[in-house]
Design an enzyme around this catalytic site. Structure first.
Site, PDB file in Angstrom:
ATOM      1  CE  LYS A   1      -2.967   0.635   3.600  1.00 17.36           C
ATOM      2  NZ  LYS A   1      -3.073   1.879   4.344  1.00 17.36           N
ATOM      3  CB  SER A   2       3.798   2.299   2.108  1.00 14.35           C
ATOM      4  OG  SER A   2       2.927   2.416   3.319  1.00 14.35           O
TER       5      SER A   2
ATOM      6  N   GLY B   1      -5.225   7.575   5.434  1.00 16.43           N
ATOM      7  CA  GLY B   1      -4.371   8.625   6.193  1.00 16.43           C
ATOM      8  C   GLY B   1      -3.366   8.909   5.156  1.00 16.43           C
TER       9      GLY B   1
ATOM     10  NE  ARG C   1      -5.729   7.769  11.158  1.00 20.55           N
ATOM     11  CZ  ARG C   1      -5.209   6.965  10.347  1.00 20.55           C
ATOM     12  NH1 ARG C   1      -5.621   6.311   9.122  1.00 20.55           N
ATOM     13  NH2 ARG C   1      -3.654   6.925  10.495  1.00 20.55           N
TER      14      ARG C   1
ATOM     15  CB  SER D   1       4.777   9.879  11.816  1.00 17.58           C
ATOM     16  OG  SER D   1       3.941   9.974  10.766  1.00 17.58           O
TER      17      SER D   1
ATOM     18  CD  GLN E   1       0.327   8.154   7.316  1.00 17.43           C
ATOM     19  OE1 GLN E   1      -0.181   8.800   7.960  1.00 17.43           O
ATOM     20  NE2 GLN E   1      -0.260   6.939   6.734  1.00 17.43           N
TER      21      GLN E   1
ATOM     22  CG  ASP F   1       0.604   0.047   9.164  1.00 12.80           C
ATOM     23  OD1 ASP F   1       0.056   0.801  10.185  1.00 12.80           O
ATOM     24  OD2 ASP F   1       1.103   0.444   8.213  1.00 12.80           O
TER      25      ASP F   1
ATOM     26  NE  ARG G   1      -5.287  -0.389  13.112  1.00 11.17           N
ATOM     27  CZ  ARG G   1      -4.487  -0.216  11.807  1.00 11.17           C
ATOM     28  NH1 ARG G   1      -3.232  -0.205  12.000  1.00 11.17           N
ATOM     29  NH2 ARG G   1      -5.119  -0.175  10.815  1.00 11.17           N
TER      30      ARG G   1
ATOM     31  NE  ARG H   1      -2.264  -2.049   8.280  1.00  8.80           N
ATOM     32  CZ  ARG H   1      -2.310  -2.479   6.899  1.00  8.80           C
ATOM     33  NH1 ARG H   1      -2.360  -3.806   6.582  1.00  8.80           N
ATOM     34  NH2 ARG H   1      -1.992  -1.553   6.169  1.00  8.80           N
TER      35      ARG H   1
HETATM   36  C1  S3P Z   1       2.507   4.832   6.350  1.00 13.07           C
HETATM   37  C2  S3P Z   1       3.036   5.029   7.661  1.00 13.07           C
HETATM   38  C3  S3P Z   1       2.435   4.765   8.912  1.00 13.07           C
HETATM   39  C4  S3P Z   1       1.430   3.374   8.721  1.00 13.07           C
HETATM   40  C5  S3P Z   1       0.517   3.768   7.381  1.00 13.07           C
HETATM   41  C6  S3P Z   1       1.372   3.855   6.158  1.00 13.07           C
HETATM   42  C7  S3P Z   1       3.002   5.517   5.064  1.00 13.07           C
HETATM   43  O1  S3P Z   1       1.787   5.618   9.353  1.00 13.07           O
HETATM   44  O2  S3P Z   1       0.945   3.404   9.803  1.00 13.07           O
HETATM   45  O3  S3P Z   1      -0.331   2.602   7.258  1.00 13.07           O
HETATM   46  O4  S3P Z   1       2.646   4.755   4.031  1.00 13.07           O
HETATM   47  O5  S3P Z   1       3.867   6.274   5.444  1.00 13.07           O
HETATM   48  P1  S3P Z   1       2.549   6.601  10.505  1.00 13.07           P
HETATM   49  O6  S3P Z   1       3.430   7.401   9.516  1.00 13.07           O
HETATM   50  O7  S3P Z   1       1.531   7.692  10.768  1.00 13.07           O
HETATM   51  O8  S3P Z   1       3.131   5.746  11.464  1.00 13.07           O
END
Ligand code: S3P
Length: 438
Positions: free
Chosen positions: A25-26, A98, A126, A171, A173, A319, A350, A391
């Site tokens: 996914k990422s 997110g 969020r 993080s 993200q 995750d 979670r 999940r």
């Molecule tokens: C992700 C980073 C993670 C992860 C999310 C995907 C990404 O989140 O939990 O499912 O693709 O950069 P955080 O950066 O908020 O930990």
């Protein structure tokens, strides 16, 4: 979204054979983002056709990028260049994702466009200040609600300036949002992370020909460069494979081969943690696929024991905790997690949602503000709530392999956000799962 799909999973069985879970996914999100901003045509294979990555795809189409596909995970992206995005006709709806919202906040902050980013009920709860604040320091104008949540309103600004930012939470993200904004900023942008987090953005930027420097825990780039199109082979998602790693570990008689799984060292905490618990996981034929390490994973049933989870592994398995909690419920003794408050602000809380579900199944689970204590035991059947979290739904499905009664999981529609076809693939491997659409 109305939750109408339940999973009903009968107890027992084992997981056997050979499967390939859907694309990461990422990496799928990032392939669309960088492919769209590149000069030239990028071809993607193994793309995750899940609701989350499709939300990113739709957002870029709405901003004028021509994207062919997806067809069996293949996409052709006709990049528009760094300044080629156009105003979309309306708000960009990012659904449950997110990653889409936070990365796009950064990527779009310096486009000179007036934009609105919206999401579903879960995404609208969020925390978004974690990106809005550092982006504001770069000169961006991004409005959140008073609660610091979506919708996000991005207003055009003349210029962004590079910053040196110390991430208050580990993080990927937030790190990615700042680096993507940094592409449009004057001068150097650096992010320091308190612990290693997934580094797909940095790896893929380099794949598109953009210089990214890492010194220790600091990642830097200079604004004003360009991206050149490149082809991307997306590996299978280790976060999706995790449910099968746990399922096969807990179910006697299991022996399962998971093909072509991404095992980036910033994502492989689930393998380390399961092995610490006694799991039998073999990493076969490790290879490099377009800058990302990939391998086949062979997992066999093994008795598990409870552990104290080393805190430095938390971001590397962030995750995978819903699945790991199910492993803990099937392990001998106690498993203790600390330093994982982030789990409370994922697609659901979670820690609480897993504790509630495990208790329904007769397992002792004691939540703490930043973790949980789980005592392994005999799992019963019962009805658990996923709270719309993909999940959670998949984790409790696997629990049935060791339960004494049927487990019904309410509200599984969002499994499609990251793992379309989960029930079918799991059934093929031996899980006694039925999908009930209400
Ligand atoms: C992700 C980073 C993670 C992860 C999310 C995907 C990404 O989140 O939990 O499912 O693709 O950069 P955080 O950066 O908020 O930990």
């Amino acid at each position: 979204m109305q939750h109408t799909t339940d999973f009903v999973v009968d107890p027992g069985g084992s997981l056997r054979g050979e499967i390939r879970v859907p694309g990461d996914k990422s990496i799928s999100h990032r392939a669309i983002m960088l492919g769209s901003l590149a000069q030239g045509v990028s071809r993607v294979s193994g793309f995750l056709e899940g609701a989350d990555s499709l939300a990113t795809l739709r957002a870029f189409r709405a901003m004028g990028v021509e994207i062919e596909g997806p067809e069996e995970g293949r996409l052709t992206i006709h990049g528009v260049g760094m300044r080629g995005l156009k105003s979309p006709p309306g708000p960009l709806d990012l659904g449950n994702s997110g990653t889409s919202m936070r990365l796009l906040a950064g990527l779009l902050a310096g486009q000179g466009l007036e934009l609105e980013l919206t999401g579903d009920e879960s995404l609208s709860r969020r925390p978004m200040r974690r990106v809005a604040e550092p982006l504001a320091r770069m000169g961006a104008r991004i409005e959140t609600t008073a609660a610091g949540t979506a919708p996000l309103r991005i207003h055009p600004v003349e210029k962004l300036r590079g910053i040196h930012y110390e991430l208050p939470v580990a993080s990927a993200q937030v790190k990615s949002a700042i680096l993507l904004a940094g592409l449009y900023a004057d001068g150097e942008t650096c992010v320091t992370e308190p612990a290693p987090t997934r580094d797909h953005t940095e790896r893929m930027l380099r794949g598109f020909g953009y210089a990214v420097r890492r010194e220790g825990n600091r990642i830097c780039l200079d604004g004003g460069g360009r991206l050149s199109a490149c082809d991307i082979d997306v590996p299978a998602d280790i976060s999706s494979a995790a449910f099968f790693l746990v399922g096969a570990s807990i179910a006697p008689g299991s022996e399962l081969l998971l093909k072509h799984v991404g095992i980036n060292p910033t994502r492989d905490g689930v393998i380390t943690l399961l092995r610490l618990m006694g799991a039998d996981i073999e990493v076969i034929d490790e290879r490099d696929v377009g800058g990302e390490p990939v391998a086949d994973l062979k997992v066999r049933h093994a008795p598990l024991r409870g552990i104290e989870i080393p805190e430095e592994l938390v971001p590397l398995a962030i995750d995978e905790f819903p699945a790991l909690f199910v492993a803990a419920a099937c392990a001998e003794g106690e498993t203790v997690l600390r330093g994982a408050a982030e789990l409370r602000v994922k697609e659901s809380d979670r820690i609480q949602v897993m504790a509630d579900g495990l208790r329904v199944l007769g397992i002792e689970a004691e939540p703490a503000p930043d973790g949980i204590r789980i005592r392994g035991g005999r799992l019963g059947g019962g009805e658990v709530l996923s709270h719309g979290d993909h999940r959670i739904a998949m984790a409790f499905s696997m629990a049935a392999l060791r339960a004494m009664g049927t487990i019904r999981i309410k509200g599984c529609d969002n499994v499609d956000t990251s793992f379309p076809g989960f029930a079918g693939l799991a059934a093929e491997a031996g899980l006694k799962i039925e999908v009930h659409r209400g």
